[in-house]
Design a protein around this motif. Sequence first.
Motif, PDB file in Angstrom:
ATOM      1  N   VAL A  89      35.434 116.390  39.666  1.00 56.73           N
ATOM      2  CA  VAL A  89      36.254 117.116  40.638  1.00 56.73           C
ATOM      3  C   VAL A  89      35.405 117.985  41.556  1.00 56.73           C
ATOM      4  CG1 VAL A  89      36.683 119.052  39.057  1.00 56.73           C
ATOM      5  CG2 VAL A  89      38.324 118.563  40.890  1.00 56.73           C
ATOM      6  N   TYR A  90      34.258 118.493  41.060  1.00 58.00           N
ATOM      7  CA  TYR A  90      33.430 119.370  41.894  1.00 58.00           C
ATOM      8  C   TYR A  90      32.657 118.610  42.976  1.00 58.00           C
ATOM      9  CZ  TYR A  90      29.941 117.915  38.416  1.00 58.00           C
ATOM     10  OH  TYR A  90      29.138 117.168  37.583  1.00 58.00           O
ATOM     11  N   LEU A  91      32.706 117.266  42.950  1.00 48.81           N
ATOM     12  CA  LEU A  91      32.054 116.484  44.007  1.00 48.81           C
ATOM     13  C   LEU A  91      33.059 115.905  45.000  1.00 48.81           C
ATOM     14  CD1 LEU A  91      29.200 114.546  42.144  1.00 48.81           C
ATOM     15  CD2 LEU A  91      29.026 116.567  43.596  1.00 48.81           C
ATOM     16  N   LYS A  92      34.323 116.312  44.861  1.00 47.87           N
ATOM     17  CA  LYS A  92      35.350 115.874  45.812  1.00 47.87           C
ATOM     18  C   LYS A  92      35.584 116.985  46.831  1.00 47.87           C
ATOM     19  CE  LYS A  92      37.697 113.034  42.333  1.00 47.87           C
ATOM     20  NZ  LYS A  92      38.973 112.774  41.603  1.00 47.87           N
ATOM     21  N   ASP A  93      35.317 116.697  48.079  1.00 50.17           N
ATOM     22  CA  ASP A  93      35.432 117.720  49.129  1.00 50.17           C
ATOM     23  C   ASP A  93      35.890 117.057  50.425  1.00 50.17           C
ATOM     24  OD1 ASP A  93      35.325 120.231  50.194  1.00 50.17           O
ATOM     25  OD2 ASP A  93      33.137 120.367  50.289  1.00 50.17           O
ATOM     26  N   PRO A  94      37.093 116.460  50.434  1.00 49.97           N
ATOM     27  CA  PRO A  94      37.508 115.584  51.540  1.00 49.97           C
ATOM     28  C   PRO A  94      37.789 116.280  52.866  1.00 49.97           C
ATOM     29  CG  PRO A  94      39.335 115.922  50.013  1.00 49.97           C
ATOM     30  CD  PRO A  94      38.134 116.553  49.381  1.00 49.97           C
ATOM     31  N   ALA A  95      37.983 117.592  52.874  1.00 46.50           N
ATOM     32  CA  ALA A  95      38.375 118.278  54.114  1.00 46.50           C
ATOM     33  C   ALA A  95      37.179 118.797  54.914  1.00 46.50           C
ATOM     34  CB  ALA A  95      39.328 119.429  53.799  1.00 46.50           C
ATOM     35  N   TYR A  96      35.970 118.584  54.410  1.00 45.02           N
ATOM     36  CA  TYR A  96      34.783 119.155  55.055  1.00 45.02           C
ATOM     37  C   TYR A  96      33.730 118.095  55.353  1.00 45.02           C
ATOM     38  CZ  TYR A  96      36.482 123.851  54.000  1.00 45.02           C
ATOM     39  OH  TYR A  96      37.232 125.000  53.949  1.00 45.02           O
ATOM     40  N   PHE A  97      32.925 118.387  56.359  1.00 45.25           N
ATOM     41  CA  PHE A  97      31.720 117.620  56.632  1.00 45.25           C
ATOM     42  C   PHE A  97      30.512 118.429  56.149  1.00 45.25           C
ATOM     43  CE2 PHE A  97      33.691 115.104  60.306  1.00 45.25           C
ATOM     44  CZ  PHE A  97      33.639 113.906  59.604  1.00 45.25           C
ATOM     45  N   TYR A  98      29.515 117.725  55.665  1.00 44.75           N
ATOM     46  CA  TYR A  98      28.224 118.333  55.344  1.00 44.75           C
ATOM     47  C   TYR A  98      27.205 117.868  56.374  1.00 44.75           C
ATOM     48  CZ  TYR A  98      29.927 119.851  50.778  1.00 44.75           C
ATOM     49  OH  TYR A  98      30.628 120.479  49.772  1.00 44.75           O
ATOM     50  N   GLY A  99      26.359 118.780  56.816  1.00 42.62           N
ATOM     51  CA  GLY A  99      25.279 118.436  57.730  1.00 42.62           C
ATOM     52  C   GLY A  99      23.944 118.660  57.039  1.00 42.62           C
ATOM     53  N   TYR A 100      23.141 117.604  56.952  1.00 46.37           N
ATOM     54  CA  TYR A 100      21.818 117.696  56.323  1.00 46.37           C
ATOM     55  C   TYR A 100      20.775 117.654  57.434  1.00 46.37           C
ATOM     56  CZ  TYR A 100      24.722 116.649  52.314  1.00 46.37           C
ATOM     57  OH  TYR A 100      25.714 116.687  51.363  1.00 46.37           O
ATOM     58  N   VAL A 101      19.997 118.723  57.549  1.00 47.71           N
ATOM     59  CA  VAL A 101      19.165 118.960  58.730  1.00 47.71           C
ATOM     60  C   VAL A 101      17.681 118.854  58.407  1.00 47.71           C
ATOM     61  CG1 VAL A 101      18.617 120.596  60.582  1.00 47.71           C
ATOM     62  CG2 VAL A 101      20.933 120.553  59.601  1.00 47.71           C
ATOM     63  N   TYR A 102      16.966 118.182  59.302  1.00 47.88           N
ATOM     64  CA  TYR A 102      15.500 118.219  59.304  1.00 47.88           C
ATOM     65  C   TYR A 102      15.100 118.730  60.682  1.00 47.88           C
ATOM     66  CZ  TYR A 102      10.723 116.802  58.061  1.00 47.88           C
ATOM     67  OH  TYR A 102       9.391 116.791  57.737  1.00 47.88           O
ATOM     68  N   PHE A 103      14.689 120.000  60.726  1.00 52.98           N
ATOM     69  CA  PHE A 103      14.375 120.675  61.998  1.00 52.98           C
ATOM     70  C   PHE A 103      12.864 120.757  62.174  1.00 52.98           C
ATOM     71  CE2 PHE A 103      13.244 124.857  63.938  1.00 52.98           C
ATOM     72  CZ  PHE A 103      13.703 124.608  65.230  1.00 52.98           C
ATOM     73  N   ARG A 104      12.412 120.396  63.368  1.00 47.96           N
ATOM     74  CA  ARG A 104      10.974 120.489  63.668  1.00 47.96           C
ATOM     75  C   ARG A 104      10.768 121.403  64.869  1.00 47.96           C
ATOM     76  NH1 ARG A 104       6.889 115.450  63.650  1.00 47.96           N
ATOM     77  NH2 ARG A 104       7.151 115.926  61.427  1.00 47.96           N
ATOM     78  N   GLN A 105       9.878 122.391  64.706  1.00 41.55           N
ATOM     79  CA  GLN A 105       9.490 123.268  65.807  1.00 41.55           C
ATOM     80  C   GLN A 105       7.970 123.403  65.800  1.00 41.55           C
ATOM     81  OE1 GLN A 105      11.380 127.159  67.575  1.00 41.55           O
ATOM     82  NE2 GLN A 105      10.268 127.773  65.742  1.00 41.55           N
ATOM     83  N   VAL A 106       7.359 122.860  66.847  1.00 46.25           N
ATOM     84  CA  VAL A 106       5.897 122.933  66.972  1.00 46.25           C
ATOM     85  C   VAL A 106       5.540 123.330  68.398  1.00 46.25           C
ATOM     86  CG1 VAL A 106       5.392 121.272  65.134  1.00 46.25           C
ATOM     87  CG2 VAL A 106       5.791 120.461  67.467  1.00 46.25           C
ATOM     88  N   ARG A 107       4.377 123.960  68.557  1.00 42.85           N
ATOM     89  CA  ARG A 107       3.924 124.344  69.899  1.00 42.85           C
ATOM     90  C   ARG A 107       3.627 123.100  70.725  1.00 42.85           C
ATOM     91  NH1 ARG A 107       1.731 128.559  66.785  1.00 42.85           N
ATOM     92  NH2 ARG A 107       2.314 130.631  67.559  1.00 42.85           N
ATOM     93  N   ASP A 108       4.066 123.150  71.991  1.00 45.32           N
ATOM     94  CA  ASP A 108       3.812 122.038  72.924  1.00 45.32           C
ATOM     95  C   ASP A 108       3.681 122.627  74.320  1.00 45.32           C
ATOM     96  OD1 ASP A 108       3.805 119.804  74.575  1.00 45.32           O
ATOM     97  OD2 ASP A 108       5.280 118.716  73.365  1.00 45.32           O
ATOM     98  N   LYS A 109       2.461 122.724  74.806  1.00 42.91           N
ATOM     99  CA  LYS A 109       2.199 123.350  76.105  1.00 42.91           C
ATOM    100  C   LYS A 109       2.767 122.543  77.267  1.00 42.91           C
ATOM    101  CE  LYS A 109      -2.030 125.670  74.562  1.00 42.91           C
ATOM    102  NZ  LYS A 109      -3.495 125.810  74.763  1.00 42.91           N
TER     103      LYS A 109
END
Length: 614
Positions: free
Chosen positions: A141-161
């Motif tokens: 039951v704890y893995l049932k969550d039909p009313a929501y979306f999950y967002g799994y993020v891979y964020f990249r921030q690097v210097r770029d002149k």
Amino acid sequence: MALRGPAGSGPRSRGPLDEAVAAAVENEPPAVVATGAAPEEEEEEEGRGRGLLRWDGFSAWLHCVCVVGFDLELGQAVEVIYPQHSKLTDKEKTNICYLSFPDSNSGCLGDTQFCFRFRQSSGRRMSLHCLLDQFDRDLPVYLKDPAYFYGYVYFRQVRDKTLKRGYFQKSLVLISKLPYTHFFHTVLKQIAPEYFEKNESYLEAACNDVDRWPAPVPGKTLHLPIMGVVMKFLLFLFKVRIPTCHDKPGTTQIGQLTQQADTHISVILPTVHEVDLFRCFCPVFLHSQMLWELVLLGEPLVVMAPSPSESSETVLALVSCISPLKYCSDFRPYFTIHDSEFKEYTTRTQAPPSVILGVTNPFFAKTLQHWPHIIRIGDLKPAGEIPKQVKVKKLKNLKTLDSKPGVYTSYKPYLNRDEEIVKQLQKGVQQKRPSEAQSVILRRYFLELTQSFIIPLERYVASLMPLQKSISPWKSPPQLRQFLPEEFMKTLEKTGPQLTSRIKGDWIGLYRHFLKSPNFDGWFRTRRKEMTQKLEALHLEALCKEDLLLWIQKHTEVETVDLVLKLKNKLVQADRERLPVKPDTVEELRTHIDAIILALPEDLQGILLKTGMT
């Protein structure tokens, strides 16, 4: 920036999802295939011909994949949604935009992974997930969550002149209805770096691989290949198992192993959803039992952290600490001032809602100052490094996000602190026990604590079930007795948590508080539904044991037809509500219906046959 939808490349073998679709069309139970990835894609037109739409395999795991970038004029913007036909409302797109980037104060340079959760827009109901509901029924039951979306993020921030802003900032985001945090973070860790190097063509190939995955069937070991097309000589094969509601709590059904060969890497994941519990609780493990109480009671709780990684992991760890009990209130692993529920959750005109928020913006230190429980954490240390234990402090001492780490609350726990678990974890720290082993100890402790608390409730609720001898085939199923709090409290003297737990304290006070919480309401509604369905199933079995042919000899044709219609409705109900009825019982009832119809005059037989009653 845009992507072309990839074309099909040949016929595809019939997989578990195909069986589910066919079963839905034919109204028959599917034959579920255990493992293996289907070979090649089938053509879209051929799929439509037999009820399987293009991208159904992909949609069983993901709603869509988004690429979020930073535009100097627009700010954060969704650059790519893939597959292109994926539907997101404007509100959902806005949430994804703002939740996919860390707050500017976080200073996340390099690569950062985290997750967020947000409400689906009202009225959304994907037809594919209707077909996959038969798989969902076996989920815990704890893995049932039909009313929501999950967002799994891979964020990249690097210097770029070369860029005006001076930085490259972009997020690859997997949007899914499945709360499989560990699995999707592992997938992202493999595909995101390659995407940032190869861009659209790589994302297209990865999505094609996902579309060929077998459906996420609970209890089956699934082999999920990805990255085979673009990387040519390197194929990542994820081996996972989705938990079922029948698993023994606290057990792992698949071992952890990584095998390497010249042509592939096989990653075997022991869990799809669990986080590193001890790493998250490490700064506060002295107060872990108090935090367990706060989560159990659905108290408003804020986690203030330096980055989305820390906030999301800590919120997910808190929610999981009462497992296998489901946390029934809202929780947001990463929450920003741009969130569509910001005003709803930060208003001072009413008491703070029952929700757990993970935040990083210093603005929240002032905005949520009226909240009763706030956890301020610093950077989570890598495995092997132990941060200084934080103290419980008064709320008035929390003024800014720069305040010292601590648990800011005036809450007085109902239970005495279990010094044994504290000593065990401290000993592990001194002996440099691996974080994974510490997590196993802490998870087992939380599990035993939750089970000790919930067993008396389970025992009392079971007593509300009518006796089986009171079930008559010729009367409606009896009703459950009413849950009476005071009657339950009286049972605790002899059959309370003291039978299974060494912890002393005001258990009665904890139960009284819990009975007023959203977690009790959600738990009891689930148990009441299960027991009501069990009564319906027992009623069906009682009908099957009756000599119905003898019964119709003593009754009129009108009464006999009425019986046939009622029996047929019982079959429909059993299928629609998935009553816990044995297949033999259903077949026996169908046989009874056929025999009764054959005993009727031919004209009535024809009417019942024409109306589809057999």
